[in-house]
Enzyme design. Structure first.
Site, PDB file in Angstrom:
ATOM      1  N   LYS A   1       1.488 -23.874  40.501  1.00  0.00           N
ATOM      2  CA  LYS A   1       1.677 -24.220  39.085  1.00  0.00           C
ATOM      3  C   LYS A   1       0.638 -25.242  38.627  1.00  0.00           C
ATOM      4  O   LYS A   1       0.009 -25.082  37.578  1.00  0.00           O
ATOM      5  CB  LYS A   1       3.110 -24.749  38.886  1.00  0.00           C
ATOM      6  CG  LYS A   1       3.430 -25.212  37.475  1.00  0.00           C
ATOM      7  CD  LYS A   1       4.917 -25.274  37.221  1.00  0.00           C
ATOM      8  CE  LYS A   1       5.609 -26.486  37.793  1.00  0.00           C
ATOM      9  NZ  LYS A   1       5.303 -27.766  37.109  1.00  0.00           N
ATOM     10  N   SER A   2       0.460 -26.301  39.423  1.00  0.00           N
ATOM     11  CA  SER A   2      -0.492 -27.361  39.035  1.00  0.00           C
ATOM     12  C   SER A   2      -1.902 -26.793  38.873  1.00  0.00           C
ATOM     13  O   SER A   2      -2.620 -27.132  37.926  1.00  0.00           O
ATOM     14  CB  SER A   2      -0.528 -28.449  40.107  1.00  0.00           C
ATOM     15  OG  SER A   2       0.700 -29.115  40.169  1.00  0.00           O
TER      16      SER A   2
ATOM     17  N   ASP B   1       7.970 -33.363  44.381  1.00  0.00           N
ATOM     18  CA  ASP B   1       8.714 -32.246  43.781  1.00  0.00           C
ATOM     19  C   ASP B   1       9.610 -31.536  44.800  1.00  0.00           C
ATOM     20  O   ASP B   1      10.439 -30.705  44.425  1.00  0.00           O
ATOM     21  CB  ASP B   1       7.744 -31.241  43.145  1.00  0.00           C
ATOM     22  CG  ASP B   1       6.955 -31.862  42.000  1.00  0.00           C
ATOM     23  OD1 ASP B   1       7.424 -32.878  41.433  1.00  0.00           O
ATOM     24  OD2 ASP B   1       5.875 -31.352  41.669  1.00  0.00           O
TER      25      ASP B   1
HETATM   26  O1  SPQ Z   1       4.805 -30.327  34.819  1.00  0.00           O
HETATM   27  P1  SPQ Z   1       6.057 -31.052  35.171  1.00  0.00           P
HETATM   28  O2  SPQ Z   1       7.159 -30.652  34.247  1.00  0.00           O
HETATM   29  O3  SPQ Z   1       5.890 -32.543  35.201  1.00  0.00           O
HETATM   30  O4  SPQ Z   1       6.453 -30.545  36.633  1.00  0.00           O
HETATM   31  C1  SPQ Z   1       6.766 -31.184  37.896  1.00  0.00           C
HETATM   32  C2  SPQ Z   1       7.606 -30.125  38.713  1.00  0.00           C
HETATM   33  O5  SPQ Z   1       8.576 -30.452  39.382  1.00  0.00           O
HETATM   34  O6  SPQ Z   1       7.190 -28.966  38.664  1.00  0.00           O
HETATM   35  C3  SPQ Z   1       7.507 -32.517  37.769  1.00  0.00           C
HETATM   36  F1  SPQ Z   1       8.642 -32.491  37.295  1.00  0.00           F
HETATM   37  O7  SPQ Z   1       5.570 -31.373  38.673  1.00  0.00           O
HETATM   38  C4  SPQ Z   1       4.564 -32.369  38.426  1.00  0.00           C
HETATM   39  C5  SPQ Z   1       4.556 -33.382  39.562  1.00  0.00           C
HETATM   40  O8  SPQ Z   1       5.792 -34.030  39.743  1.00  0.00           O
HETATM   41  C6  SPQ Z   1       3.237 -31.654  38.366  1.00  0.00           C
HETATM   42  C7  SPQ Z   1       2.064 -32.557  38.531  1.00  0.00           C
HETATM   43  C8  SPQ Z   1       0.705 -32.053  38.218  1.00  0.00           C
HETATM   44  O9  SPQ Z   1       0.493 -30.827  38.155  1.00  0.00           O
HETATM   45  O10 SPQ Z   1      -0.200 -32.908  38.057  1.00  0.00           O
HETATM   46  C9  SPQ Z   1       2.188 -33.851  39.025  1.00  0.00           C
HETATM   47  C10 SPQ Z   1       3.480 -34.463  39.354  1.00  0.00           C
HETATM   48  O11 SPQ Z   1       3.885 -35.312  38.286  1.00  0.00           O
HETATM   49  P2  SPQ Z   1       3.401 -36.839  38.153  1.00  0.00           P
HETATM   50  O12 SPQ Z   1       4.206 -37.379  37.013  1.00  0.00           O
HETATM   51  O13 SPQ Z   1       3.751 -37.478  39.461  1.00  0.00           O
HETATM   52  O14 SPQ Z   1       1.974 -36.863  37.894  1.00  0.00           O
END
Ligand code: SPQ
Length: 429
Positions: A23-24, A317
């Site tokens: 996804k990322s 996650d």
């Molecule tokens: O995109 P979203 O909603 O924030 O999704 C999550 C997930 O569980 O799929 C978090 F709830 O993933 C983030 C992850 O926790 C995706 C991400 C990224 O692609 O850069 C980074 C992480 O968040 P953060 O706030 O630690 O940068």
């Protein structure tokens, strides 16, 4: 609300799965492809709801994006080729979309408004608003810019050196993307190393990114050149089947083409530490930017462990599914330093503890994590995803070892990151 009866009391799982694209990485491929010059192609793109929100936002800014199943072509228009959107940019449920896109929008002289669903409306945006304001972008929003909807008018930005107040790849990426629109060198200083997909992918698009320990820098004014991105399987999606294979008796689950970026692979370390029977077969060669491996996991006896510190951003996650794993391990598992869980799609400390407790787990919330006392027999009941895809999938895996009926409320949340999750689960039974 839709209620899904889940499969319980499964005797074993056996088979092979190719988990969907990361996804990322999928989000980043659309964003960087849009501001690159020329045609970028993406294979194994994740067609989950979150990444489709990213496509829709960039389409509203005049980028032509063709998608044929999991193959995407982005007709990039360069750093200043985006057009002012006529409508609000709707990010749906996706924190990554809004926080990374803000970095790009901060560099555009046009006006845009961003909003998402109820979960996005509760999540903190001030973490990206503050550094972007420091760089010169004009951003306003509800609660003085702490919450969505947000409005942005950007332009030429000032470079900054920004020490991240929280370990967040989204904030790091936002500032680095804004840095491309600045007049000098922008540096982000991390607290703990977080996922580095933006850095790796910027390099793939020809941008010079300097990484020195916890410092990451980019110079403004660099052009992105269109490229091809082959998205590896998402280790955060694989995690559900790794845990399923580890906890369902007599199981063997094989997972193909899983992204093994060291900034994401903390779950593998935890599985090994807890005594899981896991084999890792790294791919040689073909994916130079992101390491990939095939994984095999078998059911085994597990023991509790402690998860904290720099390991947390490497598995943030995966904590909901690790909590389930811990219910099946002998002894105590202590998860700490994980306050960030409170600001995800749900407060994942609360939702994990609440929902696993309904199934008979012995689990308690702490200020910055949780403590799980294993091993417990799981029972049954009506559980709820709270609209959080990772909670929904964790509960669906939990039901496999429950000894009475489990109904899952709000199961459609799973489409955010894994639209064919139940199909894959079924194929192992
Ligand atoms: O995109 P979203 O909603 O924030 O999704 C999550 C997930 O569980 O799929 C978090 F709830 O993933 C983030 C992850 O926790 C995706 C991400 C990224 O692609 O850069 C980074 C992480 O968040 P953060 O706030 O630690 O940068």
């Amino acid at each position: 609300m839709n209620v899904l009866p889940l499969t319980t009391n499964v005797s074993r799982l056996n088979g092979e799965i190719q988990v969907p694209g990361d996804k990322s990485i999928s989000h980043r491929s659309i964003m960087l492809g849009s501001i690159a010059e020329g045609k970028t192609t993406v294979s194994n793109f994740l067609s989950g709801a979150d990444c489709l929100s990213t496509i829709s936002c960039f389409s509203k800014m005049g980028i032509v994006i063709d998608r044929e199943k999991d193959f995407v072509t982005i007709h990039g228009k360069g750093a200043y080729g985006l057009q002012e959107p006529e409508q609000l940019l709707d990010v749906g449920n996706s924190g990554t979309t809004i926080r990374l896109m803000m970095g790009i929008l901060a560099g555009q002289s046009f006006y845009s408004v961003l909003a998402g669903d109820e979960s996005i409306a509760r999540r903190p945006m001030v973490r990206t608003v503050l550094p972007l304001r420091e760089m010169g972008a004009v951003i306003d929003g509800r609660m003085e810019g702490k919450r969505t909807p947000l409005s942005i008018r950007g332009g030429q930005l000032k470079p900054i050196t920004y020490e991240l107040p929280v370990a967040s790849a989204q904030v790091k990426s936002c500032v680095l993307l804004a840095g491309l629109y600045s007049t000098g060198t922008t540096t982000v200083i991390e607290k703990e190393k977080t996922r580095d997909h933006t850095e790796r992918m910027l390099a793939k698009f020809g941008v010079n990114v300097k990484v020195n320990g916890l410092n990451v820098s980019v110079d403004g004014g660099q052009k992105l050149k269109a490229t091809h991105i082959d998205v590896p399987g998402d280790i955060s999606s694989a995690a559900f089947f790794l845990v399923a294979g580890a906890i369902v008796k007599d199981s063997e689950v094989r997972l193909k083409n899983v992204g093994m970026n060291p900034t994401r692979s903390g779950i593998i370390d935890v599985l090994k530490e807890m005594g899981a029977d896991i084999e890792i077969h790294p791919y040689s060669g073909n994916v130079e930017e992101e390491p990939v491996a095939d994984l095999i996991i078998r059911n085994s006896t597990l023991r509790g462990t402690e998860i904290k510190g720099s390991l947390i951003p490497r598995l943030i996650d995966e904590i909901p599914i690790i909590a389930l794993l811990a219910t099946q391990a002998e002894g105590k598992t202590i998860i700490s330093d994980a306050k960030e869980l409170k600001v995800k799609e749900t407060d994942r400390i609360l939702t994990v503890v609440e929902e696993l407790s309904k199934l008979g787990a012995n689990i308690e919330a702490t200020e910055d994590g949780m403590i799980v006392h294993g091993k417990t027999m799981l029972t049954g009941g009506t559980v709820n995803s709270h609209g959080d895809h990772r909670i929904g999938m964790m509960l669906s895996i939990a039901s496999l070892i429950c000894n009475s009926n489990v109904d899952l409320e709000d199961s459609e949340a799973i489409n955010v990151s894994y639209p064919n999750f139940f199909e894959h689960l079924q194929s192992l039974m």
